[in-house]
Design a protein around this motif. Structure first.
Motif, PDB file in Angstrom:
ATOM      1  N   ARG A  96      15.024  45.719  31.090  1.00  0.00           N
ATOM      2  CA  ARG A  96      14.942  44.719  30.028  1.00  0.00           C
ATOM      3  C   ARG A  96      14.467  43.362  30.560  1.00  0.00           C
ATOM      4  NH1 ARG A  96      21.184  43.310  28.301  1.00  0.00           N
ATOM      5  NH2 ARG A  96      21.911  42.594  30.344  1.00  0.00           N
ATOM      6  N   GLU A  97      14.385  43.206  31.898  1.00  0.00           N
ATOM      7  CA  GLU A  97      13.857  41.971  32.486  1.00  0.00           C
ATOM      8  C   GLU A  97      12.461  42.190  33.060  1.00  0.00           C
ATOM      9  OE1 GLU A  97      15.738  39.760  31.623  1.00  0.00           O
ATOM     10  OE2 GLU A  97      17.739  40.641  31.561  1.00  0.00           O
ATOM     11  N   ARG A  98      11.787  43.225  32.630  1.00  0.00           N
ATOM     12  CA  ARG A  98      10.491  43.591  33.190  1.00  0.00           C
ATOM     13  C   ARG A  98       9.388  42.629  32.720  1.00  0.00           C
ATOM     14  NH1 ARG A  98      11.632  46.399  28.730  1.00  0.00           N
ATOM     15  NH2 ARG A  98      10.009  47.039  27.267  1.00  0.00           N
ATOM     16  N   PRO A  99       8.220  42.687  33.334  1.00  0.00           N
ATOM     17  CA  PRO A  99       7.086  41.907  32.848  1.00  0.00           C
ATOM     18  C   PRO A  99       6.819  42.184  31.373  1.00  0.00           C
ATOM     19  CG  PRO A  99       6.591  42.785  35.017  1.00  0.00           C
ATOM     20  CD  PRO A  99       7.909  43.391  34.605  1.00  0.00           C
ATOM     21  N   GLY A 100       6.456  41.117  30.665  1.00  0.00           N
ATOM     22  CA  GLY A 100       6.254  41.216  29.227  1.00  0.00           C
ATOM     23  C   GLY A 100       7.441  40.733  28.426  1.00  0.00           C
TER      24      GLY A 100
END
Length: 542
Positions: A96-100
């Protein structure tokens, strides 16, 4: 630090070093807008492959095991179903903290132990069982859960689903069924009959409660938001055990007679149709003939059955190893078990040229690289889902000179008030008016402290509640109200209760670290508000 290239890499103490090529702690979730934050360990929970769930032979109650350092160690004695679920939970911390998902992102995590191994352990057994495969690389359910979640560079690219567990129970069993899926919704069928709709957690996990077992087929069908099918998977009831099945596993060109090469033999108990029996635990004896050395396998028991020529299958399967000799020839392995016909595998070891005592054979020469995943894409493998609206300025009830620490992209700094309720607030002025619907915040003491907060957009309350304990960041899903000013306010005393008390760092943090673990004065909450980092996210509408 590389003195020649001027590069620095590392973790823990390098979270704020802009020159570092990457940063990241072991257990906790880090984010940055400057360089990759990669966690070096995630999901330390342990579980033996032998234990399916509470309803399956050999009926190991989830979490059962001895104390570890006089404390509860149930997290290190999980059954397969709950271990797989915990893997989904912990991976979602990073996903949920990924790029995007905004300006500051996490770049992923490395599984602490991919295969069970002879390292430091904390559970009932004498080796580490945090792996998604066991020591002989037999997959646990957690392995298949990862295959679903990891099928993409960043976002999901290929849809799939997996039903955790098996479908061989006794009449009268009613249990939850867990499905790991990339779909936006999942429907479960038992012999074609639809079950009640599930609860969805951690994006990938669907829980169908109170499913009544009946022999036959259980099937999960996944759909996208438009109702189009994206994937389906099924499991069926397997018949009674009828035979042993042996499968020879060698290198791509066979087994070389260099005194070091290994051949693996997989042993399964199967029904009359060749399907593996998931509850079989038969004792199997082995006899080896030819120019090879018995290296055996392992199973739960005395000395883990090391080098034993008799050991049980677990969940219907095990594997054993034989090592080649220096002379080539035919190798024969026979497996026998009570109630089954003997089964045999044979293979010839390949000669190796030796000159003056030195081998001309390079074992790696015959190994082929796996390139089917393709090269790392040159274009983004994600699309932006949220935008981080930057903070223009902020004012607080206390220590205004340090208020910028709460949004400075430095996880080693914080803003804190003086422990009085009337000073426990910050008002942030955003760079533009926005409908903020997701407030992502890292609060000091993230894993053990819950803060009772109220959040206002202007004068309008948009969120109220107690923050979750976590391994880093929490997301507060606010009611979107267009405003340029967001106020975070403590409405009572914070409460401490470690949500991850069993899952601790091998290297204990220093006193004063912001996770509060053994931090000086960390047990004194009062009316203390402490913010490490805060982000104001606006969901992009398609």
């Amino acid at each position: 630090y590389d003195p020649h290239g001027g590069r620095a890499i590392g973790s823990r103490e390098m979270l704020d070093i802009r020159e570092a090529e990457y940063g990241g702690e072991m257990l906790y979730v880090n984010k940055s807008e400057h360089h990759p934050m990669v966690q070096t360990e995630y999901c330390r929970d342990e579980g033996l492959r032998k234990y399916w769930d509470d309803w399956s032979y050999p009926y190991h109650k989830h979490g059962d095991g001895p104390l570890y350092r006089n404390a509860d160690a149930s997290a290190y004695n999980q059954n397969q179903d709950q271990l797989a679920i915990e893997m989904v939970r912990r991976w979602y911390d990073f996903y949920r903290e990924r790029p995007g998902m905004g300006r500051r992102v996490n770049s992923g995590g490395a599984k602490i132990i991919f295969s069970d191994t002879q390292t430091h352990s904390r559970g009932a057994e004498n080796y580490r069982r945090s792996g998604v495969v066991d020591p002989l690389r037999i997959p646990k359910d957690a392995y298949y859960a990862h295959k679903v979640m990891w099928d993409g560079w960043v976002d999901v690219e290929n849809h799939s689903s997996y039903i955790i567990g098996h479908w061989n129970y006794k009449p009268g069993v009613v249990k939850p069924v867990y499905v790991v899926s990339t779909g936006d919704s999942v429907q479960l069928f038992v012999n074609g009959k639809p079950q009640e709709m599930p609860k969805r957690d951690y994006e990938f996990l669907y829980t169908f409660n109170n499913v009544k077992w009946e022999p036959g087929v259980i099937e999960a069908v996944s759909y996208d938001k438009a109702g189009k099918e994206t994937s389906r998977t099924s499991k069926k009831t397997v018949g009674e055990p009828k035979a042993l099945k042996l499968t020879l596993m060698q290198g791509p060109e066979g087994t070389y007679a260099d005194g070091a090469d290994i051949a693996m033999v997989q042993v399964e108990v199967v029904d009359e149709n060749g399907n593996r029996c998931p509850l079989a635990n038969d004792m199997v004896s082995f006899a080896l003939e030819g120019p090879a050395e018995w290296r055996g396998g392992m199973a739960q028991g005395p000395d883990n059955y090391a080098l034993a020529k008799e050991l049980p299958v677990e969940c219907g399967i095990t594997r054993v190893l034989v090592r080649s000799g220096f002379e080539p020839g035919k190798v024969k392995l026979t497996a026998t078990a009570t109630g089954y016909a003997p089964e045999t595998v044979e293979f010839n070891t390949i000669p190796v040229e030796v000159e003056h005592g030195l081998s001309k054979f390079n074992p790696s020469a015959a190994l082929k690289s796996r390139l089917d995943r393709g090269e790392t894409p040159l274009t983004p493998s994600y699309y932006d889902k949220k935008v981080d609206v930057k903070v223009k300025s902020a004012k607080a009830g206390y220590a205004n000179d340090k208020v910028a620490n709460s949004y400075d992209d430095n996880e080693l700094s914080e803003w804190r008030n003086d422990g009085r309720l009337e000073t426990a607030w910050i008002t942030y002025e955003l760079e533009r008016p926005a409908e903020i619907d997701d407030i992502c915040v890292k609060l000091t003491g993230w894993r053990q402290r819950s803060y009772p907060l109220e959040i206002y957009a202007g004068d309008e309350l948009i969120w109220s509640g107690d923050t979750d304990r976590s391994l880093g960041y929490v997301h507060l899903n606010a009611r979107p109200v267009r405003s340029r000013f967001i106020t975070i306010k403590l409405k009572g005393s914070a409460a401490d209760s470690d949500a991850f008390g069993q899952i601790v760092e091998v290297v204990e943090p220093k006193a004063g670290e912001l996770d509060l673990f053994k931090a000086e004065g960390g047990d004194k909450t009062n009316h203390e508000l402490r913010i490490v980092e805060i982000e104001f996210l606006e969901t992009l509408r398609k």
